[in-house]
Design a protein around this motif. Structure first.
Motif, PDB file in Angstrom:
ATOM      1  N   GLN A 191       0.860  -1.181   0.000  1.00 58.62           N
ATOM      2  CA  GLN A 191       0.000   0.000   0.000  1.00 58.62           C
ATOM      3  C   GLN A 191       0.894   1.228   0.000  1.00 58.62           C
ATOM      4  O   GLN A 191       1.965   1.222   0.596  1.00 58.62           O
ATOM      5  CB  GLN A 191      -0.901   0.065   1.234  1.00 58.62           C
ATOM      6  CG  GLN A 191      -2.022  -0.928   1.282  1.00 58.62           C
ATOM      7  CD  GLN A 191      -2.950  -0.697   2.470  1.00 58.62           C
ATOM      8  OE1 GLN A 191      -3.162   0.423   2.927  1.00 58.62           O
ATOM      9  NE2 GLN A 191      -3.507  -1.776   2.987  1.00 58.62           N
ATOM     10  N   GLY A 192       0.444   2.266  -0.664  1.00 56.80           N
ATOM     11  CA  GLY A 192       1.128   3.553  -0.645  1.00 56.80           C
ATOM     12  C   GLY A 192       0.140   4.631  -0.229  1.00 56.80           C
ATOM     13  O   GLY A 192      -1.041   4.554  -0.571  1.00 56.80           O
ATOM     14  N   LYS A 193       0.629   5.616   0.521  1.00 56.02           N
ATOM     15  CA  LYS A 193      -0.227   6.706   0.981  1.00 56.02           C
ATOM     16  C   LYS A 193       0.570   8.006   0.942  1.00 56.02           C
ATOM     17  O   LYS A 193       1.785   8.006   1.102  1.00 56.02           O
ATOM     18  CB  LYS A 193      -0.697   6.472   2.415  1.00 56.02           C
ATOM     19  CG  LYS A 193      -1.483   5.202   2.627  1.00 56.02           C
ATOM     20  CD  LYS A 193      -2.880   5.495   2.970  1.00 56.02           C
ATOM     21  CE  LYS A 193      -3.644   4.187   3.169  1.00 56.02           C
ATOM     22  NZ  LYS A 193      -5.019   4.403   3.372  1.00 56.02           N
ATOM     23  N   THR A 194      -0.157   9.108   0.768  1.00 59.17           N
ATOM     24  CA  THR A 194       0.419  10.447   0.803  1.00 59.17           C
ATOM     25  C   THR A 194      -0.366  11.265   1.799  1.00 59.17           C
ATOM     26  O   THR A 194      -1.595  11.160   1.855  1.00 59.17           O
ATOM     27  CB  THR A 194       0.345  11.102  -0.591  1.00 59.17           C
ATOM     28  OG1 THR A 194       1.096  10.307  -1.509  1.00 59.17           O
ATOM     29  CG2 THR A 194       0.906  12.506  -0.575  1.00 59.17           C
ATOM     30  N   ALA A 195       0.344  12.080   2.577  1.00 58.56           N
ATOM     31  CA  ALA A 195      -0.336  12.919   3.571  1.00 58.56           C
ATOM     32  C   ALA A 195       0.321  14.285   3.628  1.00 58.56           C
ATOM     33  O   ALA A 195       1.519  14.437   3.375  1.00 58.56           O
ATOM     34  CB  ALA A 195      -0.286  12.256   4.944  1.00 58.56           C
ATOM     35  N   GLY A 196      -0.487  15.277   3.973  1.00 56.82           N
ATOM     36  CA  GLY A 196       0.018  16.619   4.196  1.00 56.82           C
ATOM     37  C   GLY A 196       0.790  16.690   5.508  1.00 56.82           C
ATOM     38  O   GLY A 196       0.848  15.721   6.267  1.00 56.82           O
ATOM     39  N   ILE A 197       1.359  17.850   5.749  1.00 58.51           N
ATOM     40  CA  ILE A 197       2.170  18.065   6.946  1.00 58.51           C
ATOM     41  C   ILE A 197       1.602  19.260   7.701  1.00 58.51           C
ATOM     42  O   ILE A 197       1.344  20.308   7.111  1.00 58.51           O
ATOM     43  CB  ILE A 197       3.636  18.348   6.574  1.00 58.51           C
ATOM     44  CG1 ILE A 197       4.173  17.244   5.663  1.00 58.51           C
ATOM     45  CG2 ILE A 197       4.500  18.512   7.817  1.00 58.51           C
ATOM     46  CD1 ILE A 197       5.430  17.630   4.924  1.00 58.51           C
ATOM     47  N   THR A 198       1.407  19.088   8.999  1.00 55.68           N
ATOM     48  CA  THR A 198       0.940  20.166   9.857  1.00 55.68           C
ATOM     49  C   THR A 198       1.823  20.217  11.093  1.00 55.68           C
ATOM     50  O   THR A 198       1.939  19.222  11.811  1.00 55.68           O
ATOM     51  CB  THR A 198      -0.528  19.945  10.279  1.00 55.68           C
ATOM     52  OG1 THR A 198      -1.333  19.815   9.100  1.00 55.68           O
ATOM     53  CG2 THR A 198      -1.039  21.103  11.119  1.00 55.68           C
ATOM     54  N   LYS A 199       2.449  21.372  11.293  1.00 59.08           N
ATOM     55  CA  LYS A 199       3.341  21.575  12.447  1.00 59.08           C
ATOM     56  C   LYS A 199       4.406  20.478  12.537  1.00 59.08           C
ATOM     57  O   LYS A 199       4.701  19.965  13.611  1.00 59.08           O
ATOM     58  CB  LYS A 199       2.552  21.671  13.741  1.00 59.08           C
ATOM     59  CG  LYS A 199       1.613  22.865  13.779  1.00 59.08           C
ATOM     60  CD  LYS A 199       0.874  22.958  15.087  1.00 59.08           C
ATOM     61  CE  LYS A 199      -0.075  24.161  15.054  1.00 59.08           C
ATOM     62  NZ  LYS A 199      -0.875  24.267  16.253  1.00 59.08           N
TER      63      LYS A 199
END
Length: 137
Positions: A56-64
């Motif tokens: 599985q591959g996933k992408t996520a944003g970055i916060t702090k």
């Protein structure tokens, strides 16, 4: 007739419970991204697929400085996760002309060696509970 219906219902519930207990989730959090610019791309592997084709591959944003994904419906077994900070959002890890990475990367268990992460350093086990791990770049 009522007895047979009750027995069938109990057996069905037991099968559903066993089937759902076999698949877990893996939550991975990068805790020290140097900026909130871009995304973090994560890849889940087993030994056979490591650094080839992710399960599985996933992408996520970055916060702090943090980025979190959850891999779901994971059967019991041994796995490793690698990830990188795609600062320029070009969906690939960028390298200098000499082969050194331009973007931060990491792997489960946070063993940092020269060169790409090794499966034996990054592996962890999924058994009968959900797993939650942190990765440091």
């Amino acid at each position: 007739m009522k007895f047979i219906l009750n027995v069938t219902l109990v057996i069905t519930l037991m099968i559903v419970k066993v089937a759902s207990a076999q698949n877990q989730s893996i939550e991975i959090t990068v805790v020290n991204a140097t900026s909130d610019k871009g995304t973090v791309n994560f890849a889940l592997y087993d030994k056979a697929s490591y650094m080839k084709q992710p399960i599985q591959g996933k992408t996520a944003g970055i916060t702090k400085g943090k980025s979190t994904v959850v891999f779901e419906n994971i059967p019991s077994g041994e796995y490793a996760v690698i990830c990188y900070h795609d600062k320029n959002s070009n969906e690939k890890m960028d390298f200098e002309a000499n082969g050194m990475p331009m973007e931060d990367y990491g792997a489960t268990n946070n063993v940092m060696n020269f060169g790409p992460p090794r499966y034996d350093d990054a592996k962890f086990v999924v058994a009968d509970k959900n797993v939650s791990l942190e990765i440091r770049f």
